[in-house]
Write a protein that holds these residues in place. Structure first.
Motif, mmCIF file in Angstrom:
data_model
loop_
_atom_site.group_PDB
_atom_site.id
_atom_site.type_symbol
_atom_site.label_atom_id
_atom_site.label_comp_id
_atom_site.label_asym_id
_atom_site.label_seq_id
_atom_site.Cartn_x
_atom_site.Cartn_y
_atom_site.Cartn_z
ATOM 1 N N ARG A 1 11.907 -70.949 -64.100
ATOM 2 C CA ARG A 1 12.791 -70.861 -63.108
ATOM 3 C C ARG A 1 14.335 -70.677 -63.506
ATOM 4 O O ARG A 1 14.994 -69.994 -62.639
ATOM 5 C CB ARG A 1 12.653 -72.060 -62.067
ATOM 6 C CG ARG A 1 13.638 -72.101 -61.056
ATOM 7 C CD ARG A 1 13.329 -73.526 -60.216
ATOM 8 N NE ARG A 1 14.165 -74.671 -60.998
ATOM 9 C CZ ARG A 1 14.045 -76.038 -60.516
ATOM 10 N NH1 ARG A 1 13.314 -76.304 -59.378
ATOM 11 N NH2 ARG A 1 14.346 -76.834 -61.500
ATOM 12 N N THR A 2 14.708 -71.170 -64.522
ATOM 13 C CA THR A 2 16.140 -70.725 -64.897
ATOM 14 C C THR A 2 16.494 -69.122 -65.000
ATOM 15 O O THR A 2 17.422 -68.690 -64.627
ATOM 16 C CB THR A 2 16.355 -71.476 -66.263
ATOM 17 O OG1 THR A 2 16.112 -72.991 -66.075
ATOM 18 C CG2 THR A 2 17.835 -71.116 -66.627
ATOM 19 N N CYS A 3 15.665 -68.306 -65.924
ATOM 20 C CA CYS A 3 16.057 -67.062 -66.124
ATOM 21 C C CYS A 3 15.222 -66.083 -65.176
ATOM 22 O O CYS A 3 15.197 -64.944 -65.308
ATOM 23 C CB CYS A 3 15.628 -66.482 -67.474
ATOM 24 S SG CYS A 3 13.832 -66.816 -68.025
ATOM 25 N N LYS A 4 14.044 -66.732 -64.351
ATOM 26 C CA LYS A 4 13.468 -66.081 -63.341
ATOM 27 C C LYS A 4 12.485 -65.008 -64.261
ATOM 28 O O LYS A 4 12.065 -63.988 -63.801
ATOM 29 C CB LYS A 4 14.176 -65.014 -62.534
ATOM 30 C CG LYS A 4 14.879 -65.846 -61.422
ATOM 31 C CD LYS A 4 15.800 -65.025 -60.567
ATOM 32 C CE LYS A 4 16.422 -65.903 -59.380
ATOM 33 N NZ LYS A 4 17.408 -67.015 -60.006
ATOM 34 N N SER A 5 11.778 -65.944 -65.547
ATOM 35 C CA SER A 5 11.052 -64.887 -66.499
ATOM 36 C C SER A 5 11.777 -63.718 -66.906
ATOM 37 O O SER A 5 10.725 -62.715 -67.443
ATOM 38 C CB SER A 5 9.578 -64.833 -65.611
ATOM 39 O OG SER A 5 9.124 -66.078 -65.220
ATOM 40 N N GLN A 6 12.839 -63.442 -66.945
ATOM 41 C CA GLN A 6 13.351 -62.433 -67.494
ATOM 42 C C GLN A 6 13.873 -62.482 -69.085
ATOM 43 O O GLN A 6 14.228 -61.508 -69.683
ATOM 44 C CB GLN A 6 14.759 -61.794 -66.878
ATOM 45 C CG GLN A 6 14.404 -61.431 -65.242
ATOM 46 C CD GLN A 6 15.420 -61.142 -64.551
ATOM 47 O OE1 GLN A 6 16.578 -60.938 -65.037
ATOM 48 N NE2 GLN A 6 15.249 -60.613 -63.180
ATOM 49 N N GLY A 7 13.932 -63.770 -69.228
ATOM 50 C CA GLY A 7 14.355 -64.030 -71.024
ATOM 51 C C GLY A 7 15.684 -64.155 -71.184
ATOM 52 O O GLY A 7 16.243 -64.780 -72.045
ATOM 53 N N TRP A 8 16.781 -63.624 -70.209
ATOM 54 C CA TRP A 8 18.150 -63.405 -70.614
ATOM 55 C C TRP A 8 18.843 -63.905 -69.387
ATOM 56 O O TRP A 8 18.241 -64.101 -68.243
ATOM 57 C CB TRP A 8 18.584 -62.177 -70.862
ATOM 58 C CG TRP A 8 17.993 -61.689 -72.026
ATOM 59 C CD1 TRP A 8 16.924 -61.009 -72.222
ATOM 60 C CD2 TRP A 8 18.510 -62.029 -73.559
ATOM 61 N NE1 TRP A 8 16.561 -60.874 -73.687
ATOM 62 C CE2 TRP A 8 17.444 -61.357 -74.311
ATOM 63 C CE3 TRP A 8 19.557 -62.631 -73.940
ATOM 64 C CZ2 TRP A 8 17.858 -61.260 -75.801
ATOM 65 C CZ3 TRP A 8 20.005 -62.614 -75.532
ATOM 66 C CH2 TRP A 8 18.951 -61.992 -76.111
ATOM 67 N N ILE A 9 20.043 -64.529 -69.436
ATOM 68 C CA ILE A 9 20.808 -65.127 -68.257
ATOM 69 C C ILE A 9 22.236 -64.742 -68.543
ATOM 70 O O ILE A 9 22.867 -64.508 -69.508
ATOM 71 C CB ILE A 9 20.871 -66.681 -68.329
ATOM 72 C CG1 ILE A 9 19.582 -67.357 -68.236
ATOM 73 C CG2 ILE A 9 21.725 -67.093 -67.218
ATOM 74 C CD1 ILE A 9 19.566 -68.881 -68.378
ATOM 75 N N ASN B 1 4.712 -63.465 -68.947
ATOM 76 C CA ASN B 1 3.647 -64.511 -68.972
ATOM 77 C C ASN B 1 3.714 -65.222 -67.754
ATOM 78 O O ASN B 1 4.208 -66.340 -67.503
ATOM 79 C CB ASN B 1 3.936 -65.576 -70.056
ATOM 80 C CG ASN B 1 2.930 -66.565 -70.431
ATOM 81 O OD1 ASN B 1 1.850 -66.604 -69.705
ATOM 82 N ND2 ASN B 1 3.427 -67.435 -71.409
ATOM 83 N N PRO B 2 2.692 -64.896 -66.899
ATOM 84 C CA PRO B 2 2.729 -65.462 -65.294
ATOM 85 C C PRO B 2 2.203 -66.858 -65.444
ATOM 86 O O PRO B 2 2.508 -67.754 -64.351
ATOM 87 C CB PRO B 2 1.586 -64.411 -64.313
ATOM 88 C CG PRO B 2 0.962 -63.831 -65.820
ATOM 89 C CD PRO B 2 1.766 -63.822 -66.884
ATOM 90 N N ASP B 3 1.539 -67.206 -66.503
ATOM 91 C CA ASP B 3 1.174 -68.641 -66.753
ATOM 92 C C ASP B 3 2.049 -69.843 -66.939
ATOM 93 O O ASP B 3 1.973 -70.827 -66.736
ATOM 94 C CB ASP B 3 0.161 -68.847 -67.711
ATOM 95 C CG ASP B 3 -1.342 -68.041 -67.335
ATOM 96 O OD1 ASP B 3 -1.617 -67.661 -66.117
ATOM 97 O OD2 ASP B 3 -1.853 -67.293 -68.308
ATOM 98 N N ALA B 4 3.316 -69.115 -67.448
ATOM 99 C CA ALA B 4 4.464 -70.158 -67.802
ATOM 100 C C ALA B 4 5.779 -69.500 -67.208
ATOM 101 O O ALA B 4 6.629 -69.026 -68.068
ATOM 102 C CB ALA B 4 4.659 -70.312 -69.455
ATOM 103 N N PRO B 5 5.852 -69.436 -65.862
ATOM 104 C CA PRO B 5 7.185 -68.979 -65.264
ATOM 105 C C PRO B 5 8.345 -69.908 -65.635
ATOM 106 O O PRO B 5 8.007 -71.083 -65.916
ATOM 107 C CB PRO B 5 6.603 -68.771 -63.814
ATOM 108 C CG PRO B 5 5.893 -69.914 -63.599
ATOM 109 C CD PRO B 5 5.003 -70.074 -64.799
#
Length: 364
Positions: free
Chosen positions: A292-300, A286-290
């Motif tokens: 920063r915490t997970c770098k848009s990967q969904g997992w940390i 979802n490029p409209d809602a990046p």
């Protein structure tokens, strides 16, 4: 008395005049300091009454007795008046001090600055409490550790790159084979050597690496590792333990996953990831809602885990046909950064109490 000092006037009128002067001076004194001056002038050894008392010896016998009685009564009257005035002035001055020093307890009080528990210490205690509540024990070990316990007992061979001086801090002389422990896993090895089975221990503590000092790395940091050795232990027990820890640290609804990985001391091994607690995975694709915490990967990435390698159990004298176990470990600083969205690890070692107070959930 010809050629001598003038004789003191010991007549009743003269003595009464001395008493009157003394009483007037005492009454005129408005402070303890002024009363002290009046006492020295009218009641000391050099006062008129004292000098008159010395002159009694010059009088004839019959007159000496009468003059002595008059002076004794006069001095008693002066001393009584002095004592009464001292008590009166003392009470007045005490009342004045009480008024001047009165504290209005209804006014708001501004307390002095208070300290705060260091966030690393507070988080270690918090994570330790989670495991103690499950019946686990807290285990500790030395920070200057034997090379065998730090590496060999954990199936890290002599040629492993982690044993080089570029990664590990050795204690001089090198022939002693003492290192500043690179992880808290040696405490697990010590626990397996010293404790009876079954064993459930968690090992928090300080570790050392030859790392740079920057926003995401420090050469001295903290880890917490857990070790379970019992009969019938499987990867499912490990997953349940980590899920409970994640929920305790980050709240309800947090998810974990395991990705296959390699660690010498566990087999199979996995990296454990947390579902991003900021975007909850909504930023993926979802490029409209990046995020920063997970770098848009969904997992940390959170830490490492796995089933204890049978070689490690055997090195510590445990029968691998009867017992199995799991182990996990993660960084305290990394967990703190996740919990509080802290961006710079250097803030955790600079000792600024304002940073400690700003972190949620760190009060004890």
């Amino acid at each position: 008395m010809p050629g001598g000092a003038p004789q003191a006037d010991l007549s009743p009128e003269s003595i009464q005049a001395m008493v009157g002067q003394a009483l007037a001076a005492f009454a005129a004194a408005q402070t303890s300091a002024e009363l002290k001056e009046a006492r020295l002038a009218h009641s000391s050894d050099r006062s008129p009454l004292a000098l008159a008392n010395r002159a009694i010896g010059t009088l004839p016998g019959p007159e000496r007795k009468e003059a002595g009685q008059r002076l004794g009564a006069a001095r008693a009257q002066v001393n009584a008046a002095l004592a009464a005035r001292e008590e009166e002035l003392g009470a007045a001055e005490l009342a004045g001090r009480l008024v001047a020093e009165r504290v209005d307890v209804s006014l708001p009080v501004e307390f002095g600055p208070q300290g705060a528990a260091h966030p690393i210490t507070a988080l270690i205690d918090l994570m330790g409490d989670v495991f103690v509540a499950m019946g686990w024990e807290i285990a500790e070990g030395p920070e200057a550790e034997g090379e065998w316990l730090n590496f060999d007992a954990l199936n890290i061979g002599p040629d492993h790159p982690a044993r080089g001086t570029s990664d590990t801090l050795f204690v001089s002389p090198l022939e002693q084979h003492i290192v500043l422990r690179t992880h808290t896993s040696p405490v697990q090895a010590r626990s397996m050597l010293d404790r009876e089975l079954p064993m459930y221990v968690v090992c928090p503590g300080k570790v050392y690496r030859a790392d740079e000092f920057d926003a995401t790395h420090v050469p001295v940091f903290h880890q917490i590792e857990g070790l379970c050795v019992d009969k019938g232990i499987s990867l499912a027990h490990l997953k349940g333990t980590l899920d409970h820890l994640a929920k305790s640290m980050f709240g309800d609804g947090i998810e974990t996953r395991m990705r296959p990985h390699y660690f010498p001391f566990t087999e199979p091994s996995a990296e454990v990831d947390l579902k991003c607690f900021v975007c909850r995975g909504a930023s993926v694709g979802n490029p409209d809602a990046p995020c920063r915490t997970c770098k848009s990967q969904g997992w940390i990435e959170w830490g490492g885990c796995g089933v204890v390698n049978p070689r490690v159990l055997a090195a510590c004298g445990i029968d691998t046909e009867v017992y199995s176990g799991f182990a996990f470990g993660m960084g305290i600083e990394r967990t703190l950064m996740f919990r509080n969205n802290a961006a710079d690890m250097r803030d955790m070692v600079e000792g600024d109490v304002r940073f400690s107070r700003s972190l949620k959930g760190m009060a004890r």
